[in-house]
Design a protein around this motif. Structure first.
Motif, PDB file in Angstrom:
ATOM      1  N   LEU A   4      -5.033   2.022   5.604  1.00  0.00           N
ATOM      2  CA  LEU A   4      -4.670   2.044   4.190  1.00  0.00           C
ATOM      3  C   LEU A   4      -5.416   0.963   3.409  1.00  0.00           C
ATOM      4  O   LEU A   4      -5.870   1.200   2.275  1.00  0.00           O
ATOM      5  CB  LEU A   4      -3.156   1.867   4.029  1.00  0.00           C
ATOM      6  N   ARG A   5      -5.545  -0.218   4.004  1.00  0.00           N
ATOM      7  CA  ARG A   5      -6.265  -1.304   3.325  1.00  0.00           C
ATOM      8  C   ARG A   5      -7.718  -0.916   3.090  1.00  0.00           C
ATOM      9  O   ARG A   5      -8.263  -1.123   1.987  1.00  0.00           O
ATOM     10  CB  ARG A   5      -6.181  -2.588   4.146  1.00  0.00           C
ATOM     11  N   LEU A   7      -8.973   2.141   2.992  1.00  0.00           N
ATOM     12  CA  LEU A   7      -9.033   3.227   2.014  1.00  0.00           C
ATOM     13  C   LEU A   7      -8.917   2.682   0.590  1.00  0.00           C
ATOM     14  O   LEU A   7      -9.579   3.167  -0.332  1.00  0.00           O
ATOM     15  CB  LEU A   7      -7.904   4.226   2.268  1.00  0.00           C
ATOM     16  N   ARG A   8      -8.097   1.649   0.413  1.00  0.00           N
ATOM     17  CA  ARG A   8      -7.960   1.048  -0.918  1.00  0.00           C
ATOM     18  C   ARG A   8      -9.281   0.420  -1.356  1.00  0.00           C
ATOM     19  O   ARG A   8      -9.656   0.497  -2.543  1.00  0.00           O
ATOM     20  CB  ARG A   8      -6.832   0.023  -0.907  1.00  0.00           C
ATOM     21  N   ARG A  70      -6.993   8.906  -2.262  1.00  0.00           N
ATOM     22  CA  ARG A  70      -6.031   8.549  -3.320  1.00  0.00           C
ATOM     23  C   ARG A  70      -4.645   9.089  -2.991  1.00  0.00           C
ATOM     24  O   ARG A  70      -3.625   8.403  -3.162  1.00  0.00           O
ATOM     25  CB  ARG A  70      -6.502   9.122  -4.659  1.00  0.00           C
ATOM     26  N   LEU A  73      -2.905   6.993  -0.357  1.00  0.00           N
ATOM     27  CA  LEU A  73      -2.445   5.715  -0.904  1.00  0.00           C
ATOM     28  C   LEU A  73      -1.199   5.905  -1.767  1.00  0.00           C
ATOM     29  O   LEU A  73      -0.259   5.113  -1.703  1.00  0.00           O
ATOM     30  CB  LEU A  73      -3.563   5.054  -1.713  1.00  0.00           C
ATOM     31  N   GLU A  74      -1.216   6.971  -2.583  1.00  0.00           N
ATOM     32  CA  GLU A  74      -0.058   7.240  -3.440  1.00  0.00           C
ATOM     33  C   GLU A  74       1.164   7.591  -2.606  1.00  0.00           C
ATOM     34  O   GLU A  74       2.281   7.146  -2.898  1.00  0.00           O
ATOM     35  CB  GLU A  74      -0.390   8.366  -4.418  1.00  0.00           C
ATOM     36  N   GLN A  77       2.604   4.519  -1.078  1.00  0.00           N
ATOM     37  CA  GLN A  77       3.356   3.732  -2.045  1.00  0.00           C
ATOM     38  C   GLN A  77       4.727   4.339  -2.299  1.00  0.00           C
ATOM     39  O   GLN A  77       5.732   3.623  -2.401  1.00  0.00           O
ATOM     40  CB  GLN A  77       2.564   3.635  -3.363  1.00  0.00           C
TER      41      GLN A  77
END
Length: 288
Positions: A4-5, A7-8, A70, A73-74, A77
Protein backbone atom coordinates in the motif's frame (compact mmCIF):
# COMPACT_ATOMS: atom_id res chain seq x y z
CA UNK A 1 7.32 -4.94 1.06
CA UNK A 2 4.56 -2.55 2.15
CA UNK A 3 2.43 -2.74 -1.00
CA UNK A 4 0.00 0.00 0.00
CA UNK A 5 2.83 2.41 0.81
CA UNK A 6 4.50 1.79 -2.53
CA UNK A 7 1.21 2.09 -4.40
CA UNK A 8 0.72 5.47 -2.73
CA UNK A 9 4.12 6.57 -4.01
CA UNK A 10 3.25 5.46 -7.54
CA UNK A 11 -0.16 7.18 -7.52
CA UNK A 12 1.26 10.43 -6.18
CA UNK A 13 4.05 10.55 -8.77
CA UNK A 14 1.56 9.74 -11.53
CA UNK A 15 -0.73 12.55 -10.38
CA UNK A 16 2.07 15.10 -10.07
CA UNK A 17 3.98 13.88 -13.17
CA UNK A 18 7.14 14.83 -11.29
CA UNK A 19 9.18 13.07 -8.60
CA UNK A 20 10.15 16.29 -6.85
CA UNK A 21 6.59 17.59 -6.55
CA UNK A 22 5.40 14.15 -5.44
CA UNK A 23 8.07 14.10 -2.74
CA UNK A 24 7.00 17.55 -1.51
CA UNK A 25 3.37 16.44 -1.37
CA UNK A 26 4.30 13.33 0.59
CA UNK A 27 6.62 15.21 2.94
CA UNK A 28 9.62 13.18 1.80
CA UNK A 29 12.85 13.70 -0.06
CA UNK A 30 12.98 12.70 -3.71
CA UNK A 31 15.37 9.67 -3.60
CA UNK A 32 13.12 7.46 -1.39
CA UNK A 33 10.16 8.22 -3.66
CA UNK A 34 12.07 7.26 -6.80
CA UNK A 35 13.51 4.17 -5.14
CA UNK A 36 10.07 3.16 -3.85
CA UNK A 37 8.52 3.31 -7.32
CA UNK A 38 11.44 1.29 -8.73
CA UNK A 39 10.95 -1.37 -6.05
CA UNK A 40 7.24 -1.56 -6.91
CA UNK A 41 8.06 -1.97 -10.59
CA UNK A 42 10.54 -4.72 -9.76
CA UNK A 43 7.97 -6.46 -7.58
CA UNK A 44 5.33 -6.32 -10.31
CA UNK A 45 7.72 -7.03 -13.16
CA UNK A 46 6.40 -4.12 -15.26
CA UNK A 47 7.49 -0.53 -15.88
CA UNK A 48 4.82 1.89 -14.64
CA UNK A 49 6.49 5.24 -15.37
CA UNK A 50 8.77 6.44 -18.13
CA UNK A 51 11.41 8.91 -17.01
CA UNK A 52 12.99 11.37 -19.41
CA UNK A 53 13.95 14.95 -20.05
CA UNK A 54 10.32 15.74 -20.77
CA UNK A 55 9.24 14.63 -17.30
CA UNK A 56 7.49 11.57 -15.93
CA UNK A 57 4.79 9.82 -17.97
CA UNK A 58 2.67 6.74 -17.52
CA UNK A 59 3.53 3.70 -19.59
CA UNK A 60 0.68 1.66 -21.08
CA UNK A 61 0.92 -0.67 -18.05
CA UNK A 62 0.92 2.31 -15.68
CA UNK A 63 -2.13 3.81 -17.39
CA UNK A 64 -4.06 0.56 -17.01
CA UNK A 65 -2.99 -0.10 -13.41
CA UNK A 66 -3.33 3.44 -12.01
CA UNK A 67 -7.14 3.26 -11.50
CA UNK A 68 -6.79 -0.08 -9.75
CA UNK A 69 -4.05 1.30 -7.52
CA UNK A 70 -6.32 4.20 -6.56
CA UNK A 71 -9.19 1.80 -5.87
CA UNK A 72 -6.99 -0.35 -3.60
CA UNK A 73 -5.87 2.71 -1.63
CA UNK A 74 -9.43 3.99 -1.30
CA UNK A 75 -10.69 0.58 -0.19
CA UNK A 76 -7.88 0.31 2.37
CA UNK A 77 -8.84 3.72 3.75
CA UNK A 78 -12.49 2.73 4.00
CA UNK A 79 -11.47 -0.49 5.75
CA UNK A 80 -9.42 1.51 8.26
CA UNK A 81 -12.25 4.01 8.79
CA UNK A 82 -14.80 1.23 9.34
CA UNK A 83 -12.50 -0.51 11.81
CA UNK A 84 -12.08 2.75 13.72
CA UNK A 85 -15.85 3.25 13.79
CA UNK A 86 -16.33 -0.26 15.18
CA UNK A 87 -13.64 0.37 17.77
CA UNK A 88 -15.27 3.61 18.89
CA UNK A 89 -18.75 2.06 18.92
CA UNK A 90 -17.72 -1.14 20.71
CA UNK A 91 -20.33 -2.03 23.31
CA UNK A 92 -22.73 0.71 22.20
CA UNK A 93 -26.43 0.08 21.67
CA UNK A 94 -27.31 0.98 18.08
CA UNK A 95 -30.93 1.99 17.52
CA UNK A 96 -32.64 2.99 14.27
CA UNK A 97 -35.80 5.08 13.99
CA UNK A 98 -38.01 6.20 11.12
CA UNK A 99 -37.82 9.92 10.28
CA UNK A 100 -41.49 10.52 11.19
CA UNK A 101 -40.65 10.59 14.91
CA UNK A 102 -40.02 14.12 16.16
CA UNK A 103 -36.78 15.20 17.84
CA UNK A 104 -38.34 15.11 21.31
CA UNK A 105 -39.41 11.49 20.85
CA UNK A 106 -36.01 10.40 19.53
CA UNK A 107 -34.36 12.08 22.53
CA UNK A 108 -36.78 10.27 24.86
CA UNK A 109 -35.94 6.93 23.24
CA UNK A 110 -32.19 7.50 23.56
CA UNK A 111 -32.50 8.67 27.17
CA UNK A 112 -34.61 5.65 28.09
CA UNK A 113 -32.21 3.24 26.38
CA UNK A 114 -29.23 4.71 28.25
CA UNK A 115 -30.70 3.44 31.49
CA UNK A 116 -30.48 4.90 34.97
CA UNK A 117 -27.35 6.95 35.45
CA UNK A 118 -26.64 6.98 31.72
CA UNK A 119 -24.59 3.80 32.01
CA UNK A 120 -25.10 2.68 28.42
CA UNK A 121 -23.72 4.28 25.26
CA UNK A 122 -26.50 4.70 22.69
CA UNK A 123 -26.10 5.58 19.01
CA UNK A 124 -29.29 6.53 17.16
CA UNK A 125 -29.69 6.75 13.39
CA UNK A 126 -32.60 7.64 11.12
CA UNK A 127 -33.57 5.89 7.89
CA UNK A 128 -36.60 4.57 5.98
CA UNK A 129 -38.15 1.32 7.16
CA UNK A 130 -36.63 -0.85 4.42
CA UNK A 131 -33.12 0.36 5.17
CA UNK A 132 -33.63 -0.10 8.91
CA UNK A 133 -34.85 -3.68 8.46
CA UNK A 134 -31.83 -4.45 6.25
CA UNK A 135 -29.46 -2.89 8.80
CA UNK A 136 -30.91 -4.92 11.69
CA UNK A 137 -30.81 -8.10 9.59
CA UNK A 138 -27.14 -7.44 8.74
CA UNK A 139 -26.24 -6.78 12.37
CA UNK A 140 -25.45 -3.11 11.77
CA UNK A 141 -28.20 -2.09 14.21
CA UNK A 142 -29.25 -3.81 17.42
CA UNK A 143 -32.90 -2.83 17.00
CA UNK A 144 -35.07 -0.37 15.12
CA UNK A 145 -38.49 1.24 15.29
CA UNK A 146 -40.05 0.67 11.87
CA UNK A 147 -43.43 1.24 10.24
CA UNK A 148 -46.19 -1.31 10.65
CA UNK A 149 -47.10 -3.10 8.51
CA UNK A 150 -43.74 -3.93 6.93
CA UNK A 151 -41.91 -7.00 5.67
CA UNK A 152 -39.54 -7.89 8.51
CA UNK A 153 -38.49 -11.36 7.25
CA UNK A 154 -36.97 -13.43 10.09
CA UNK A 155 -36.62 -10.62 12.63
CA UNK A 156 -38.30 -10.69 16.03
CA UNK A 157 -40.67 -7.87 16.81
CA UNK A 158 -42.59 -6.22 19.62
CA UNK A 159 -46.20 -5.14 19.86
CA UNK A 160 -47.67 -2.60 17.46
CA UNK A 161 -47.30 0.87 18.99
CA UNK A 162 -49.68 3.68 18.12
CA UNK A 163 -48.07 7.11 18.20
CA UNK A 164 -50.65 9.94 18.00
CA UNK A 165 -50.37 12.33 15.07
CA UNK A 166 -51.78 15.76 14.36
CA UNK A 167 -52.56 17.35 11.03
CA UNK A 168 -50.56 20.30 9.77
CA UNK A 169 -52.39 22.76 7.55
CA UNK A 170 -51.51 26.16 6.09
CA UNK A 171 -52.41 28.82 8.66
CA UNK A 172 -54.82 30.49 6.22
CA UNK A 173 -56.75 27.27 5.54
CA UNK A 174 -60.33 27.23 6.97
CA UNK A 175 -59.58 24.15 9.11
CA UNK A 176 -56.84 26.05 10.94
CA UNK A 177 -59.40 28.06 12.91
CA UNK A 178 -62.36 25.66 12.93
CA UNK A 179 -63.52 24.52 16.37
CA UNK A 180 -63.77 20.84 15.46
CA UNK A 181 -62.53 20.29 11.91
CA UNK A 182 -63.25 17.01 10.15
CA UNK A 183 -60.83 15.24 7.86
CA UNK A 184 -63.07 15.99 4.90
CA UNK A 185 -62.32 19.70 5.45
CA UNK A 186 -58.94 18.98 3.84
CA UNK A 187 -60.62 18.16 0.53
CA UNK A 188 -58.70 19.77 -2.33
CA UNK A 189 -55.38 19.88 -0.46
CA UNK A 190 -52.56 17.51 -1.45
CA UNK A 191 -51.06 15.56 1.46
CA UNK A 192 -47.31 15.62 2.02
CA UNK A 193 -46.12 12.25 3.28
CA UNK A 194 -43.20 9.87 3.06
CA UNK A 195 -42.67 8.28 -0.39
CA UNK A 196 -44.08 4.82 -0.97
CA UNK A 197 -40.53 3.51 -1.33
CA UNK A 198 -39.98 4.18 2.39
CA UNK A 199 -42.51 1.52 3.32
CA UNK A 200 -44.85 0.10 0.72
CA UNK A 201 -47.36 -1.61 3.04
CA UNK A 202 -47.57 1.30 5.49
CA UNK A 203 -47.99 3.80 2.65
CA UNK A 204 -50.77 1.74 1.06
CA UNK A 205 -52.56 1.47 4.41
CA UNK A 206 -52.30 5.26 4.83
CA UNK A 207 -53.76 5.84 1.36
CA UNK A 208 -56.64 3.44 2.08
CA UNK A 209 -57.36 5.32 5.33
CA UNK A 210 -57.37 8.67 3.54
CA UNK A 211 -59.75 7.33 0.89
CA UNK A 212 -62.03 5.87 3.58
CA UNK A 213 -62.35 9.38 5.01
CA UNK A 214 -63.75 10.64 1.72
CA UNK A 215 -60.57 12.21 0.37
CA UNK A 216 -58.80 11.49 -2.89
CA UNK A 217 -55.79 13.81 -2.69
CA UNK A 218 -52.53 14.03 -4.54
CA UNK A 219 -49.66 12.75 -2.40
CA UNK A 220 -46.52 14.87 -2.34
CA UNK A 221 -43.29 13.03 -1.41
CA UNK A 222 -41.90 14.38 1.88
CA UNK A 223 -39.09 12.13 3.19
CA UNK A 224 -38.64 14.12 6.43
CA UNK A 225 -40.77 16.31 8.68
CA UNK A 226 -38.79 19.29 7.44
CA UNK A 227 -40.05 18.56 3.91
CA UNK A 228 -43.61 18.26 5.22
CA UNK A 229 -43.46 21.51 7.18
CA UNK A 230 -41.99 23.35 4.18
CA UNK A 231 -44.78 22.12 1.90
CA UNK A 232 -47.47 23.11 4.42
CA UNK A 233 -45.93 26.54 5.11
CA UNK A 234 -45.87 27.16 1.35
CA UNK A 235 -49.62 26.48 1.22
CA UNK A 236 -49.04 23.52 -1.09
CA UNK A 237 -50.28 20.69 1.12
CA UNK A 238 -51.47 19.34 4.44
CA UNK A 239 -49.31 16.95 6.42
CA UNK A 240 -48.97 14.98 9.65
CA UNK A 241 -46.69 15.31 12.67
CA UNK A 242 -46.09 13.38 15.87
CA UNK A 243 -45.21 16.65 17.65
CA UNK A 244 -48.26 18.54 18.97
CA UNK A 245 -45.92 21.33 20.06
CA UNK A 246 -44.61 21.98 16.58
CA UNK A 247 -44.37 25.74 16.06
CA UNK A 248 -43.56 26.98 12.57
CA UNK A 249 -44.52 30.16 10.71
CA UNK A 250 -47.36 29.65 8.26
CA UNK A 251 -48.31 26.29 9.80
CA UNK A 252 -51.20 25.39 12.09
CA UNK A 253 -51.44 22.17 14.14
CA UNK A 254 -54.96 20.73 13.98
CA UNK A 255 -56.53 17.94 16.02
CA UNK A 256 -58.79 15.57 14.10
CA UNK A 257 -61.07 13.08 15.89
CA UNK A 258 -60.04 9.43 16.28
CA UNK A 259 -56.70 7.67 15.93
CA UNK A 260 -57.02 6.48 12.34
CA UNK A 261 -53.94 8.44 11.36
CA UNK A 262 -51.75 7.37 14.30
CA UNK A 263 -48.22 6.37 13.35
CA UNK A 264 -48.02 2.60 13.78
CA UNK A 265 -44.57 1.30 14.68
CA UNK A 266 -42.93 -1.91 15.83
CA UNK A 267 -39.58 -2.50 17.44
CA UNK A 268 -37.65 -5.16 15.51
CA UNK A 269 -34.43 -6.97 16.36
CA UNK A 270 -32.41 -10.01 15.38
CA UNK A 271 -32.27 -12.70 18.06
CA UNK A 272 -31.09 -12.54 20.73
CA UNK A 273 -31.27 -8.75 20.34
CA UNK A 274 -30.84 -6.19 23.11
CA UNK A 275 -31.92 -7.07 26.67
CA UNK A 276 -35.67 -7.09 27.31
CA UNK A 277 -35.40 -4.15 29.71
CA UNK A 278 -33.89 -2.07 26.88
CA UNK A 279 -36.68 -3.08 24.51
CA UNK A 280 -39.29 -2.22 27.13
CA UNK A 281 -37.63 1.15 27.78
CA UNK A 282 -37.53 2.05 24.09
CA UNK A 283 -41.18 1.14 23.59
CA UNK A 284 -42.38 2.93 26.71
CA UNK A 285 -40.47 6.09 25.76
CA UNK A 286 -42.91 6.68 22.90
CA UNK A 287 -45.70 7.13 25.42
CA UNK A 288 -43.83 9.73 27.44
Amino acid sequence: MDLLRHLRLFVTVAEEAHFGRAADRLGMTQPPVSQGVQRLEQRLGVVLLSRGAGGVHLTPAGTELLPRARALLEDAQRFSDDAERHRENRGALRIGVVPQLCDRQVAAIVAAARGSGGSRVVIASTAPTGELVDAVTAGQLDCALVHHPALITALDCGEVLKVPRWFLVPEDHPSATAAAPAVRSLRGLPIATVPRSHGTAAFDLFVDTVHAKGLDPEFLPAPTERDTVAAVAAGRAAGLTTDPRLDAPGVAVVTMPGDDFALRLRLVWRAPGPPSDVRDAVESALGS
